[in-house]
Design a protein around this motif. Structure first.
Motif, PDB file in Angstrom:
ATOM      1  N   VAL A   1       0.865  -1.175   0.000  1.00  0.00           N
ATOM      2  CA  VAL A   1       0.000   0.000   0.000  1.00  0.00           C
ATOM      3  C   VAL A   1       0.902   1.225   0.000  1.00  0.00           C
ATOM      4  CG1 VAL A   1      -1.725   1.267   1.333  1.00  0.00           C
ATOM      5  CG2 VAL A   1      -1.837  -1.227   1.221  1.00  0.00           C
ATOM      6  N   LEU A   2       0.587   2.194  -0.844  1.00  0.00           N
ATOM      7  CA  LEU A   2       1.360   3.438  -0.906  1.00  0.00           C
ATOM      8  C   LEU A   2       0.818   4.400   0.142  1.00  0.00           C
ATOM      9  CD1 LEU A   2       1.532   3.926  -4.776  1.00  0.00           C
ATOM     10  CD2 LEU A   2       3.211   2.847  -3.269  1.00  0.00           C
ATOM     11  N   LEU A   3       1.701   4.848   1.013  1.00  0.00           N
ATOM     12  CA  LEU A   3       1.321   5.760   2.089  1.00  0.00           C
ATOM     13  C   LEU A   3       1.940   7.133   1.833  1.00  0.00           C
ATOM     14  CD1 LEU A   3       1.992   3.275   5.023  1.00  0.00           C
ATOM     15  CD2 LEU A   3      -0.223   3.849   4.000  1.00  0.00           C
ATOM     16  N   PRO A   4       1.268   8.191   2.267  1.00  0.00           N
ATOM     17  CA  PRO A   4       1.781   9.534   1.988  1.00  0.00           C
ATOM     18  C   PRO A   4       3.041   9.869   2.782  1.00  0.00           C
ATOM     19  CG  PRO A   4      -0.157   9.640   3.400  1.00  0.00           C
ATOM     20  CD  PRO A   4       0.002   8.202   2.985  1.00  0.00           C
ATOM     21  N   ILE A   5       3.893  10.666   2.164  1.00  0.00           N
ATOM     22  CA  ILE A   5       5.053  11.239   2.846  1.00  0.00           C
ATOM     23  C   ILE A   5       4.563  12.539   3.468  1.00  0.00           C
ATOM     24  CG2 ILE A   5       7.336  12.274   2.526  1.00  0.00           C
ATOM     25  CD1 ILE A   5       7.725  10.288   0.208  1.00  0.00           C
ATOM     26  N   GLU A   6       4.738  12.673   4.777  1.00  0.00           N
ATOM     27  CA  GLU A   6       4.126  13.809   5.454  1.00  0.00           C
ATOM     28  C   GLU A   6       5.101  14.829   6.003  1.00  0.00           C
ATOM     29  OE1 GLU A   6       1.631  11.689   8.187  1.00  0.00           O
ATOM     30  OE2 GLU A   6       0.047  11.487   6.697  1.00  0.00           O
ATOM     31  N   SER A   7       6.379  14.487   6.164  1.00  0.00           N
ATOM     32  CA  SER A   7       7.296  15.460   6.768  1.00  0.00           C
ATOM     33  C   SER A   7       8.150  16.151   5.714  1.00  0.00           C
ATOM     34  CB  SER A   7       8.193  14.785   7.813  1.00  0.00           C
ATOM     35  OG  SER A   7       9.228  14.070   7.190  1.00  0.00           O
ATOM     36  N   ASP A   8       8.498  17.398   5.992  1.00  0.00           N
ATOM     37  CA  ASP A   8       9.378  18.150   5.088  1.00  0.00           C
ATOM     38  C   ASP A   8      10.742  17.479   4.978  1.00  0.00           C
ATOM     39  OD1 ASP A   8       7.419  20.024   4.603  1.00  0.00           O
ATOM     40  OD2 ASP A   8       8.161  21.462   6.083  1.00  0.00           O
ATOM     41  N   GLU A   9      11.215  16.892   6.075  1.00  0.00           N
ATOM     42  CA  GLU A   9      12.515  16.219   6.078  1.00  0.00           C
ATOM     43  C   GLU A   9      12.513  15.058   5.085  1.00  0.00           C
ATOM     44  OE1 GLU A   9      14.989  13.504   9.186  1.00  0.00           O
ATOM     45  OE2 GLU A   9      14.192  15.376   9.988  1.00  0.00           O
ATOM     46  N   GLU A  10      11.423  14.279   5.081  1.00  0.00           N
ATOM     47  CA  GLU A  10      11.334  13.147   4.149  1.00  0.00           C
ATOM     48  C   GLU A  10      11.273  13.639   2.703  1.00  0.00           C
ATOM     49  OE1 GLU A  10       9.063   9.561   6.328  1.00  0.00           O
ATOM     50  OE2 GLU A  10       7.897  11.415   6.222  1.00  0.00           O
ATOM     51  N   TRP A  11      10.518  14.711   2.448  1.00  0.00           N
ATOM     52  CA  TRP A  11      10.436  15.251   1.093  1.00  0.00           C
ATOM     53  C   TRP A  11      11.794  15.743   0.624  1.00  0.00           C
ATOM     54  CZ3 TRP A  11       7.343  13.902  -2.405  1.00  0.00           C
ATOM     55  CH2 TRP A  11       6.010  13.624  -2.138  1.00  0.00           C
ATOM     56  N   LYS A  12      12.552  16.394   1.515  1.00  0.00           N
ATOM     57  CA  LYS A  12      13.889  16.876   1.147  1.00  0.00           C
ATOM     58  C   LYS A  12      14.799  15.703   0.790  1.00  0.00           C
ATOM     59  CE  LYS A  12      13.642  21.182   3.660  1.00  0.00           C
ATOM     60  NZ  LYS A  12      13.984  21.911   4.867  1.00  0.00           N
ATOM     61  N   LEU A  13      14.682  14.602   1.514  1.00  0.00           N
ATOM     62  CA  LEU A  13      15.460  13.394   1.225  1.00  0.00           C
ATOM     63  C   LEU A  13      15.149  12.896  -0.185  1.00  0.00           C
ATOM     64  CD1 LEU A  13      17.219  10.925   2.213  1.00  0.00           C
ATOM     65  CD2 LEU A  13      15.050   9.912   2.908  1.00  0.00           C
ATOM     66  N   ILE A  14      13.870  12.744  -0.496  1.00  0.00           N
ATOM     67  CA  ILE A  14      13.437  12.235  -1.805  1.00  0.00           C
ATOM     68  C   ILE A  14      13.868  13.206  -2.907  1.00  0.00           C
ATOM     69  CG2 ILE A  14      11.434  11.656  -3.247  1.00  0.00           C
ATOM     70  CD1 ILE A  14      12.152   9.592  -1.017  1.00  0.00           C
ATOM     71  N   GLU A  15      13.671  14.505  -2.692  1.00  0.00           N
ATOM     72  CA  GLU A  15      14.051  15.497  -3.698  1.00  0.00           C
ATOM     73  C   GLU A  15      15.557  15.466  -3.952  1.00  0.00           C
ATOM     74  OE1 GLU A  15      12.381  19.062  -2.048  1.00  0.00           O
ATOM     75  OE2 GLU A  15      10.378  18.566  -2.768  1.00  0.00           O
ATOM     76  N   GLY A  16      16.348  15.242  -2.896  1.00  0.00           N
ATOM     77  CA  GLY A  16      17.795  15.148  -3.055  1.00  0.00           C
ATOM     78  C   GLY A  16      18.193  13.959  -3.907  1.00  0.00           C
ATOM     79  N   ILE A  17      17.553  12.821  -3.677  1.00  0.00           N
ATOM     80  CA  ILE A  17      17.844  11.623  -4.479  1.00  0.00           C
ATOM     81  C   ILE A  17      17.448  11.858  -5.933  1.00  0.00           C
ATOM     82  CG2 ILE A  17      17.272   9.194  -4.845  1.00  0.00           C
ATOM     83  CD1 ILE A  17      16.862   9.020  -1.764  1.00  0.00           C
ATOM     84  N   LEU A  18      16.254  12.419  -6.153  1.00  0.00           N
ATOM     85  CA  LEU A  18      15.812  12.700  -7.533  1.00  0.00           C
ATOM     86  C   LEU A  18      16.764  13.662  -8.226  1.00  0.00           C
ATOM     87  CD1 LEU A  18      11.946  13.042  -7.183  1.00  0.00           C
ATOM     88  CD2 LEU A  18      13.169  11.443  -8.659  1.00  0.00           C
ATOM     89  N   SER A  19      17.195  14.677  -7.506  1.00  0.00           N
ATOM     90  CA  SER A  19      18.108  15.659  -8.075  1.00  0.00           C
ATOM     91  C   SER A  19      19.436  15.017  -8.478  1.00  0.00           C
ATOM     92  CB  SER A  19      18.350  16.776  -7.063  1.00  0.00           C
ATOM     93  OG  SER A  19      19.253  17.714  -7.569  1.00  0.00           O
TER      94      SER A  19
END
Length: 95
Positions: free
Chosen positions: A69-87
């Motif tokens: 099941v896909l669950l939402p990412i809710e924290s800014d810290e987690e989003w920054k982690l994902i954005e860093g990997i994508l970048s």
């Protein structure tokens, strides 16, 4: 597109949209954070936004489940982690 069940297939999976339609998605990467022990998945349905960029989504999931099941990412810290990997993946492809 969170809280949807996903069906495993090699590098693609299918989610069921809000209207019951099947949407084929391509996995961009999965990542397990050693600190939080959470598993993340970044994926795209290969649709474009208003500016012509490919839409990318990210969620938390449990890779041990047969149909995770896909669950939402809710924290800014987690989003920054994902954005860093994508970048970093994007810059690697451009070289």
């Amino acid at each position: 597109m969170d809280n949807k069940e996903m069906k495993k297939e090699d590098t693609t999976f299918t989610i069921i949209g809000d209207n019951g339609e099947e949407i084929k998605c391509e996995i961009l990467f999965t990542y397990e954070d050693e600190k939080s022990k959470k598993n993340y998945i970044a994926y795209t349905d290969n649709t474009l936004d208003e500016e012509g960029n490919t839409k990318v989504y990210a969620s938390i999931f449990n890779p041990e489940e047969e149909n995770p099941v896909l669950l939402p990412i809710e924290s800014d810290e987690e989003w920054k982690l994902i954005e860093g990997i994508l970048s970093s993946l994007t810059s690697d492809k451009e070289q």
